[in-house]
Design a protein around this motif. Structure first.
Motif, short mmCIF file in Angstrom:
data_model
loop_
_atom_site.label_atom_id
_atom_site.label_comp_id
_atom_site.label_asym_id
_atom_site.label_seq_id
_atom_site.Cartn_x
_atom_site.Cartn_y
_atom_site.Cartn_z
N ILE A 95 0.81 -1.21 0.00
CA ILE A 95 0.00 0.00 0.00
C ILE A 95 0.86 1.27 0.00
N SER A 96 1.82 1.26 -0.92
CA SER A 96 2.77 2.37 -1.09
C SER A 96 3.18 3.00 0.24
N THR A 97 3.69 2.15 1.11
CA THR A 97 4.20 2.62 2.40
C THR A 97 5.72 2.61 2.35
N ASP A 98 6.32 3.04 3.44
CA ASP A 98 7.78 3.00 3.52
C ASP A 98 8.24 1.81 4.35
N LEU A 99 7.39 0.81 4.47
CA LEU A 99 7.71 -0.29 5.38
C LEU A 99 9.00 -1.01 5.03
N GLN A 100 9.26 -1.18 3.73
CA GLN A 100 10.53 -1.81 3.33
C GLN A 100 11.69 -0.87 3.60
N LEU A 101 11.50 0.40 3.19
CA LEU A 101 12.61 1.36 3.33
C LEU A 101 12.95 1.62 4.80
N ASN A 102 11.98 1.40 5.68
CA ASN A 102 12.25 1.57 7.12
C ASN A 102 13.29 0.57 7.62
N ILE A 103 13.45 -0.53 6.88
CA ILE A 103 14.49 -1.51 7.25
C ILE A 103 15.85 -0.83 7.11
N LEU A 104 16.03 -0.11 6.00
CA LEU A 104 17.30 0.62 5.79
C LEU A 104 17.46 1.72 6.84
N GLU A 105 16.32 2.38 7.14
CA GLU A 105 16.33 3.46 8.14
C GLU A 105 16.85 2.96 9.48
N SER A 106 16.39 1.75 9.85
CA SER A 106 16.76 1.24 11.18
C SER A 106 18.27 1.03 11.27
N ILE A 107 18.87 0.56 10.18
CA ILE A 107 20.32 0.32 10.20
C ILE A 107 21.06 1.66 10.17
N ASP A 108 20.52 2.60 9.39
CA ASP A 108 21.13 3.93 9.33
C ASP A 108 21.13 4.58 10.72
N TRP A 109 19.99 4.40 11.41
CA TRP A 109 19.89 4.97 12.76
C TRP A 109 20.97 4.38 13.68
N ILE A 110 21.20 3.07 13.57
CA ILE A 110 22.23 2.42 14.41
C ILE A 110 23.61 2.99 14.08
N LEU A 111 23.89 3.12 12.78
CA LEU A 111 25.22 3.62 12.39
C LEU A 111 25.42 5.05 12.89
N THR A 112 24.37 5.86 12.76
CA THR A 112 24.49 7.25 13.22
C THR A 112 24.67 7.29 14.73
N ALA A 113 23.87 6.50 15.44
CA ALA A 113 23.98 6.49 16.91
C ALA A 113 25.37 6.04 17.34
N LEU A 114 25.91 5.03 16.65
CA LEU A 114 27.22 4.53 17.04
C LEU A 114 28.34 5.49 16.66
N SER A 115 28.17 6.22 15.55
CA SER A 115 29.26 7.12 15.15
C SER A 115 29.32 8.31 16.10
N GLY A 116 28.19 8.66 16.72
CA GLY A 116 28.18 9.75 17.71
C GLY A 116 28.84 9.36 19.00
N GLU A 117 29.16 8.08 19.10
CA GLU A 117 29.73 7.55 20.34
C GLU A 117 31.17 7.96 20.56
N THR A 118 31.86 8.39 19.49
CA THR A 118 33.28 8.65 19.66
C THR A 118 33.50 9.81 20.64
N ASN A 119 34.43 9.64 21.50
CA ASN A 119 34.70 10.67 22.51
C ASN A 119 35.35 11.89 21.86
N GLU A 120 35.06 13.06 22.45
CA GLU A 120 35.76 14.25 21.96
C GLU A 120 37.21 14.20 22.39
N LEU A 121 38.09 14.58 21.49
CA LEU A 121 39.51 14.55 21.86
C LEU A 121 39.80 15.65 22.87
N PRO A 122 40.55 15.34 23.91
CA PRO A 122 40.86 16.37 24.90
C PRO A 122 41.83 17.41 24.31
N GLN A 123 41.72 18.64 24.79
CA GLN A 123 42.66 19.68 24.37
C GLN A 123 44.03 19.37 24.95
N VAL A 124 45.02 19.44 24.13
CA VAL A 124 46.38 19.20 24.63
C VAL A 124 46.95 20.53 25.10
#
Ligand SMILES: Nc1nc2c(ncn2[C@@H]2O[C@H](COP(=O)(O)OP(=O)(O)OP(=O)(O)O)[C@@H](O)[C@H]2O)c(=O)[nH]1
Ligand SMILES: [Mg+2]
Length: 319
Positions: free
Chosen positions: A277-306
């Motif tokens: 029914i022309s929904t995004d139900l299939q594309l939401n599968i890609l969305e869910s993985i994209d969300w994981i990748l984005t959430a995990l990439s935000g995980e990197t710590n900020e480098l401390p000032q030297v």
């Protein structure tokens, strides 16, 4: 004993002789034919094995060792009870990537488990009059780790990501919610311990049927187990089979239960293999993985000032 070798990590029939490097297996001191194979003794003697780096099939732990020693890997735990739609979700993901769809800005760039993916996606590939076939139920063996499916992704800047998805039998999670130390739940426990992110499957088909009570309770129980020691690992709730209508009240109860304590990275997705029914139900599968990748990439710590003596000091020396 792995296969017919006395060495635990050697699969001579699949990858050739790992320890002695013998071309003719009968030369290997560790190679051992099983008693019930005596009838094929002659055949084994005459066989010539060529060593190949991998079979293309679903990974096991040994294969994972090879991959993790060369690249950082994101392990995504696909969790939920039997028949929740986990394998179909993975097969649909693969079909979408095969059709050129992207995960965010990342595109399919290869896989070490192409045979494993094709084995599950094959069924979806035959679509006659919108009547698809589904992959078979993932059999529950006594394994301690699930089948592992790999994909490499790359974006236009050349950044690469290696993802591994677990394709575990739902029965493991059924045992896990009753007793997490049950020997039949060892694989579920492994997923919980090692995954970098989780997708939990809530099955709209059973939740909208006569088994509502049991399905609702099991979904909440798997969520409770996953939330234990979750820390900052993303947890996505997948409303699988969303082509089937589910009472909003039931959804709210499950969603509220899962969020009864704050989860740092939590999101819900409605998915389905069907896109009638022309929904995004299939594309939401890609969305869910994209969300994981984005959430995990935000995980990197900020480098401390030297600390340094002067901004013009090129050698960063502390004086
Ligand atoms: N309507 C609908 N049915 C689906 C969908 N995905 C899966 N199913 C049905 O659910 C069944 C189970 O799907 P699987 O993907 O095998 O579920 P699973 O979670 O891998 O099950 P186990 O391997 O037993 O743990 C399929 O055989 C289909 O009948 C979907 O998107 N929509
Ligand atoms: Mg399955």
């Amino acid at each position: 004993m792995a296969g017919n070798c006395l060495k635990e990590d050697c699969y001579p029939e699949e990858t050739g002789c790992n320890h002695e490097g013998c071309d003719d297996l009968s030369d290997c001191q560790f190679y051992k034919k099983e008693a019930d194979q005596s009838s094929s003794e002659e055949k084994v003697k005459d066989d010539f094995y060529v060593r190949v780096p991998w079979t293309g099939n679903t990974f096991g732990l040994q294969d994972l060792n090879f991959l993790t020693s060369t690249s950082p890997v994101i392990l995504i735990g696909v969790t939920g009870v039997a028949s929740a739609g986990k394998t179909t979700f993975l097969a649909t993901l693969y079909c979408l990537l095969r059709h050129g769809h992207k995960i965010g800005s990342y595109q399919f760039a290869g896989s070490l488990t192409l045979t494993g993916w094709e084995n599950i996606a094959w069924y979806l590939s035959w679509n006659t009059r919108n009547d698809i076939q589904f992959p078979p139920h993932t059999s529950s063996n006594a394994g301690r780790i699930p089948g592992l499916l790999h994909i490499s992704l790359r974006n236009e800047s050349g950044d690469k990501k290696d993802l591994i998805f677990t394709d575990a039998p739902g029965e493991w999670f059924g045992h896990w919610i009753v007793n997490k130390n049950d020997s039949n739940a060892a694989g579920a426990q492994w997923v919980h311990e090692y995954a970098d992110a989780f997708l939990l499957f809530a099955d709209c088909e059973t939740l909208s049927g006569t088994q509502l009570g049991k399905a609702r309770q099991q979904t909440k129980q798997v969520a409770d187990r996953l939330k234990h020691n979750l820390n900052h690992r993303p947890l996505g709730l997948v409303w699988s089979k969303s082509d089937i209508k589910l009472d909003e009240e039931v959804k709210k109860q499950i969603s509220d239960h899962i969020q009864n304590a704050p989860i740092p990275n939590y999101q819900e997705f409605e998915t389905s293999v069907r896109n009638d029914i022309s929904t995004d139900l299939q594309l939401n599968i890609l969305e869910s993985i994209d969300w994981i990748l984005t959430a995990l990439s935000g995980e990197t710590n900020e480098l401390p000032q030297v600390e340094r003596f002067a901004p013009t000091d090129l050698f960063l020396s502390k004086r």
